[in-house]
Design an enzyme around this catalytic site. Structure first.
Site, PDB file in Angstrom:
ATOM      1  N   CYS A   1      -1.864   9.388   2.373  1.00  0.00           N
ATOM      2  CA  CYS A   1      -1.456   8.777   1.109  1.00  0.00           C
ATOM      3  C   CYS A   1      -2.450   9.024  -0.011  1.00  0.00           C
ATOM      4  O   CYS A   1      -2.078   8.993  -1.182  1.00  0.00           O
ATOM      5  CB  CYS A   1      -1.223   7.273   1.297  1.00  0.00           C
ATOM      6  SG  CYS A   1      -2.666   6.362   1.885  1.00  0.00           S
TER       7      CYS A   1
ATOM      8  N   GLU B   1       0.871  -1.174   0.000  1.00  0.00           N
ATOM      9  CA  GLU B   1       0.000   0.000   0.000  1.00  0.00           C
ATOM     10  C   GLU B   1       0.904   1.219   0.000  1.00  0.00           C
ATOM     11  O   GLU B   1       1.517   1.543   1.020  1.00  0.00           O
ATOM     12  CB  GLU B   1      -0.920  -0.013   1.231  1.00  0.00           C
ATOM     13  CG  GLU B   1      -1.819  -1.241   1.322  1.00  0.00           C
ATOM     14  CD  GLU B   1      -2.775  -1.364   0.153  1.00  0.00           C
ATOM     15  OE1 GLU B   1      -3.112  -0.312  -0.444  1.00  0.00           O
ATOM     16  OE2 GLU B   1      -3.174  -2.479  -0.182  1.00  0.00           O
TER      17      GLU B   1
END
Length: 455
Positions: free
Chosen positions: A246, A212
């Site tokens: 993110c 991720e």
């Protein structure tokens, strides 16, 4: 708990897994319920740790970390019995008489490496999924959020045995030691550069993994967007956690006809949402602070720009006039700086995006639903929203993950269970009948029968 070296801890967990102790669904539920109870009991400590490491206020700490962890745990607890059951599938006539099923099976010993920006959410969320799938897990939080690492270690030690789940703290030396070991699965959240190191280490043992990562997530604002609402939602998503998210909009890309109106709305929203800086967090460390303030030279500051190296705070900042090949527009910002770029025709958007690394998220603001859906369908990215930002990751009903340079694999809810699960394909062949067509010698009659079955 006595201090164990990572190799000793992994061996304990491997023995525990091999014993079969993690396989019963009730054992998994017991662990998940214990973890959920511990998170509830530790809310004050977790919020205090988030404030100490990142300056996060209590509301944001619960909304973006503790509350989302509890939601994921509750969702997994509700559904894990169904997910863990073998699933019957049809059996081809050529395999008569038999039954076929897919059996969920845990990988075994998992390594979960989590980042500093959402240290509670991005540690305990994957841990919940790993335990639900029947794995053991060693958790390695980031050294950049030490108070949160300590809080996580205390929480997990209090509610779960070390042979099931444990925290290893430390920095690069501990990371290297962990990555030298043979785990059955690795789940990594962090930067693309570190992910390359993780992949190289995993390749030595051919260890499967989820990555991720991040990237420059674009936010497209078309000429028919509702500008005040778009600005409100962009400001929320961009400056949450000081932009250290993110999936934050990394830059706004708007139709040139709405540029001035959008900039004005964004400036107003910053004043509305961040006029009181009481609960506004800070940049994680001086290294990242200096990297971010250096970006001010890549364009013109439209609003904001104040920065305090003593408190590591950077005011929500909007910039214009950057070039596409500047550092501001090539590197992920990961901070409270928002460049605004313009396009003349919507066709430019996909053409340019296809030349850039695939981002973790994309956002489109438009009142033309067909136009928005076309962009979302044709562009390649991890996930995103139409007429909002970042909220697609805040649900256990959908998987969350990247593509290409922004990651591989997904998690949350069932997708998280799947990430930590190997699915065995099992055929149970009956003994009361044996179809002879597959056995030698092969005859013309057998071939006719074979062609009847396989066509």
């Amino acid at each position: 708990m006595p201090a164990y070296r990572p190799a000793e801890l992994l061996e304990r967990q491997r023995e525990h897994f091999i014993s079969g102790a993690t396989l019963p669904v009730q054992a998994r539920l017991d662990a998940l319920n214990a973890l959920r109870d511990a998170v509830r009991e530790s809310e004050e400590e977790l919020c205090a740790a988030l404030c100490a490491d990142l300056g996060k206020g209590r509301f944001e700490s619960y909304m973006c970390e503790v509350g989302l962890v509890l939601e994921e745990l509750s969702y997994v607890i509700k559904h894990v019995r169904r997910w863990a059951k073998p699933r019957r599938v049809p059996t081809p006539l050529a395999q008569f008489a038999a039954s076929s099923a897919v059996w969920p099976s845990p990988y075994g010993s998992a390594l979960i490496m989590s980042p500093w920006n959402y240290p509670i959410l991005l540690t305990l969320g994957p841990l919940a999924d790993a335990l639900a799938a029947g794995n053991t897990a060693i958790v390695k939080p980031s050294a950049y959020s030490p108070r949160c690492s300590e809080a996580l270690a205390e929480l997990i030690e209090r509610c779960l045995p070390a042979e099931l789940a444990a925290v290893v703290t430390g920095g690069r030396e501990e990371n290297r030691e962990l990555l030298s070991l043979k785990f059955d699965y690795i789940f990594f959240t962090g930067s693309t550069n570190v992910a390359r190191e993780v992949m190289r280490a995993a390749a030595e043992h051919i260890t499967p993994m989820s990555l991720e990562l991040g990237g420059k997530s674009p936010c497209i604002v078309t000429k028919n967007a509702k500008l005040p609402l778009a600005a409100r939602r962009i400001v929320f998503g961009k400056f949450l956690n000081c932009g250290q998210t993110c999936v934050a909009p990394d830059f706004v890309w708007c139709d040139e006809s709405v540029r001035d109106g959008l900039l004005g709305c964004i400036k107003d929203e910053i004043a509305r949402q961040y006029g009181d800086m009481t609960d506004y967090g800070r940049i994680v460390n001086r290294k990242h602070f200096d990297r971010l303030t250096a970006l001010f030279g890549d364009g013109e500051i439209y609003c904001g720009g104040a920065a305090d190296p003593e408190t590591l705070r950077i005011e929500p900042t909007v910039m214009t006039g950057a070039s596409w090949d500047s550092t501001l527009m090539t590197d992920e910002i990961f901070g409270p700086i928002l460049p605004v770029m313009t396009y003349r025709d919507i066709s430019e958007v996909r053409a340019r995006l296809e030349t850039r690394p695939k981002p973790l998220a994309m956002y489109v603001f438009s009142e033309d639903g067909a136009e928005a859906r076309k962009l979302m369908r044709e562009c390649r990215f991890g996930g995103g929203c139409i007429n909002d930002t970042i909220i697609h990751l805040a649900t256990s009903e959908m998987g969350f993950g990247g593509v290409g340079e922004s990651g591989m694999g997904s998690y949350h809810g069932k997708a998280g269970f799947d990430a930590f699960t190997h699915y065995k394909s099992i055929v149970d062949k009956k003994t009361w009948f044996d179809l002879p067509v597959r056995y030698r010698p092969y005859t013309s009659g057998a071939e006719k029968l074979l062609r009847f079955f396989l066509k």
